[in-house]
Motif scaffolding. Structure first.
Motif, PDB file in Angstrom:
ATOM      1  N   TYR A 268      -6.525 -78.323  -0.034  1.00  0.00           N
ATOM      2  CA  TYR A 268      -5.621 -79.205  -0.761  1.00  0.00           C
ATOM      3  C   TYR A 268      -5.029 -78.365  -1.884  1.00  0.00           C
TER       4      TYR A 268
ATOM      5  N   SER B 179      -2.366 -77.421  -5.028  1.00  0.00           N
ATOM      6  CA  SER B 179      -1.671 -78.036  -6.161  1.00  0.00           C
ATOM      7  C   SER B 179      -0.497 -77.170  -6.596  1.00  0.00           C
TER       8      SER B 179
ATOM      9  N   ARG C 292       3.282 -77.084  -9.294  1.00  0.00           N
ATOM     10  CA  ARG C 292       3.935 -77.634 -10.479  1.00  0.00           C
ATOM     11  C   ARG C 292       5.418 -77.802 -10.168  1.00  0.00           C
TER      12      ARG C 292
ATOM     13  N   ALA D 276       5.966 -78.692  -4.812  1.00  0.00           N
ATOM     14  CA  ALA D 276       5.109 -79.026  -3.676  1.00  0.00           C
ATOM     15  C   ALA D 276       5.927 -79.323  -2.420  1.00  0.00           C
TER      16      ALA D 276
ATOM     17  N   HIS E 193       1.421 -86.911  -2.750  1.00  0.00           N
ATOM     18  CA  HIS E 193       0.529 -86.463  -1.680  1.00  0.00           C
ATOM     19  C   HIS E 193       1.367 -86.042  -0.480  1.00  0.00           C
TER      20      HIS E 193
ATOM     21  N   SER F 101       0.061 -81.428  -3.419  1.00  0.00           N
ATOM     22  CA  SER F 101       0.750 -82.349  -4.323  1.00  0.00           C
ATOM     23  C   SER F 101       1.227 -81.598  -5.556  1.00  0.00           C
ATOM     24  N   ASP F 102       2.122 -82.251  -6.291  1.00  0.00           N
ATOM     25  CA  ASP F 102       2.542 -81.754  -7.594  1.00  0.00           C
ATOM     26  C   ASP F 102       1.569 -82.282  -8.637  1.00  0.00           C
ATOM     27  N   VAL F 103       1.216 -81.446  -9.588  1.00  0.00           N
ATOM     28  CA  VAL F 103       0.375 -81.866 -10.706  1.00  0.00           C
ATOM     29  C   VAL F 103       1.313 -82.456 -11.755  1.00  0.00           C
TER      30      VAL F 103
ATOM     31  N   TYR G  31      -2.376 -77.595 -15.490  1.00  0.00           N
ATOM     32  CA  TYR G  31      -2.121 -76.888 -14.237  1.00  0.00           C
ATOM     33  C   TYR G  31      -2.278 -75.405 -14.514  1.00  0.00           C
TER      34      TYR G  31
END
Length: 136
Positions: free
Chosen positions: A8, A10, A12, A15, A50, A64-66, A72
């Protein structure tokens, strides 16, 4: 659905671009849900809450984007590894992942007999590719 373990990732703010890139590399079906779909308004509404890529090869990659209000810090504690004996398939993945990225170990025959390479793709995700040498 059986229990499974998968990466998974992550990001910024990129994504969607990253997951679409991985879909071009690996093929498969990509499902993306944004924060806006779940009620978030403003700048972050179009960012990815997601995403899940499921490939015909059985890979599952999520990301996903944080959100801006969360910390981050891209790190080097995890590397995604691809390995097997289908050299053509793995070399194709390697070529696509290394394009625009940084190669730390060129994909070539190693002392243990396999072809191996390591790179960080254009989105900062580290990858290792190992093509098993025929044993026998």
């Amino acid at each position: 659905m059986p229990t499974r373990l998968n990466p998974y990732l992550s990001f910024r703010g990129d994504a969607r671009a990253a997951m679409e890139f991985y879909q071009r590399v690996f093929g498969g079906n990509l499902v993306v849900n944004t924060f806006g779909e779940f009620g978030t308004e403003g700048e972050q509404s179009d960012q990815v809450m997601h995403a899940m890529l499921e490939t015909d090869s059985g890979f599952t990659l999520m990301g996903s984007d944080v959100p801006a209000e969360m910390d981050y810090e891209p790190g080097n504690a995890i590397t995604v590894s691809l390995s097997g004996d289908d050299g053509d398939e793995l070399r194709g993945y390697w070529t696509a992942l290394a394009d625009g990225g940084i190669v730390s170990v060129p994909l070539e025959r190693q002392m243990w007999g396999d072809e191996f390479g390591a790179c960080v793709d254009r989105f900062g995700v580290p990858w290792m590719v190992n093509i098993s040498a025929p044993r026998g």
